[in-house]
Design an enzyme around this catalytic site. Structure first.
Site, PDB file in Angstrom:
ATOM      1  N   SER A 146       1.082  -1.205  -0.020  1.00 51.74           N
ATOM      2  CA  SER A 146      -0.041  -0.106  -0.061  1.00 51.74           C
ATOM      3  C   SER A 146       0.835   1.216  -0.038  1.00 51.74           C
ATOM      4  CB  SER A 146      -0.769   0.000   1.327  1.00 51.74           C
ATOM      5  OG  SER A 146      -1.395   1.540   1.422  1.00 51.74           O
ATOM      6  N   TYR A 159      -2.449  -1.005  10.219  1.00 49.38           N
ATOM      7  CA  TYR A 159      -2.547  -1.531   8.830  1.00 49.38           C
ATOM      8  C   TYR A 159      -1.439  -0.655   8.003  1.00 49.38           C
ATOM      9  CZ  TYR A 159      -4.107  -1.411   3.841  1.00 49.38           C
ATOM     10  OH  TYR A 159      -4.156  -1.665   2.512  1.00 49.38           O
TER      11      TYR A 159
END
Length: 263
Positions: A146, A159
């Site tokens: 990401s 995350y």
């Protein structure tokens, strides 16, 4: 006319019922691969597999239900793929979950869940698939990370930490597996219009949000899947230990964009 960029290859895609995973499955099948989609949700993964069969003539695709954050479940899933297709040439580690909490607020159980799924599932699937990938002699692992692994932001501690760890894992595996003919790379998606975001925000809110990237729009799942296809294919035979930013040029302001590929 069907493509051949993955002709003769067998691919496993985790998170295969979701936006990027199912788009990759469809494109892989269209390019000649035999594909196994893995997901925890039976209805979602079967719908994705059915959609690919309906949309890609002659597609060889199966949907498997597995919580690959559990090592034993990952091995069971890989064994099922080997029985069905006889080998593994490509592994796409794409599964992920997220929570929107700061370090001070995230409960310990949330860290456990996110690290188990977002990081340890990549380890469990890689370990289970490595013998077959080594036998292939031309194996490719693509890890989906990401932009949060590279750029700081508030409220996504667990995350983003898990996705940053994926980049370190990618580089380490690339060095460890090069002697076995396995390439290992990662992509960092930016704002991608997936069913997850539409369900969380609502389609109207997604339409209204202009992502802070150079292209000033959301990416489509297939726009993320095509870079995965390239890394999985023999076209990228001299690419390993790389991080490919697929983010529309993020961020548009405040210091420019990240290096597009780093070895």
């Amino acid at each position: 006319m069907p493509g051949t960029r993955l002709g003769g290859k067998v691919a496993i895609i985790t998170g295969g019922g979701g936006g990027i995973g199912s788009a990759a499955g469809r494109i892989f099948c269209a390019e000649g691969a035999r594909v196994a989609l893995l997901d925890r949700d039976p209805a979602v993964v079967e719908a994705a597999a059915t959609g690919i069969r309906d949309g890609v003539p002659g597609a060889q695709v199966i949907g498997l239900v597995a919580d690959v954050g559990e090592e034993a479940a990952a091995q069971v899933a890989v064994d099922a793929v080997l029985r069905e297709f006889g080998g593994v040439d490509v592994l796409v580690n794409n599964v992920g979950i997220r929570r929107y909490e700061a370090v001070a607020d995230a409960p310990w159980a949330a860290w456990d869940d996110i690290l188990r799924v977002n990081l340890l599932s990549f380890v469990s699937m890689t370990r289970a698939a490595l013998p077959a990938l080594r036998r292939s002699g031309r194996g490719s692992i693509v890890n989906v990370s990401s932009t949060g692994a590279v750029f700081g932001r508030k409220g996504m501690a667990a995350y983003d930490a898990s996705k940053a760890a994926v980049l370190a894992l990618t580089r380490t595996m690339a060095f460890e597996e090069a002697e076995h003919g396995i390439r290992v790379n990662a992509i960092c998606p930016g704002y991608t219009r997936t069913p997850f975001h539409e369900a969380r925000m609502g389609p109207a809110a997604v339409d209204a949000l202009v992502p802070p990237c150079v292209l000033q729009r959301w990416g489509r799942p297939e726009e993320l899947a095509f870079p995965v296809l390239w890394l999985a294919s023999d076209e990228a035979s001299y690419v390993t230990a790389a991080t490919l930013m697929v983010d529309g040029g993020f961020p548009a302001e405040g210091g420019g964009t990240a290096v597009r590929s780093a070895v």
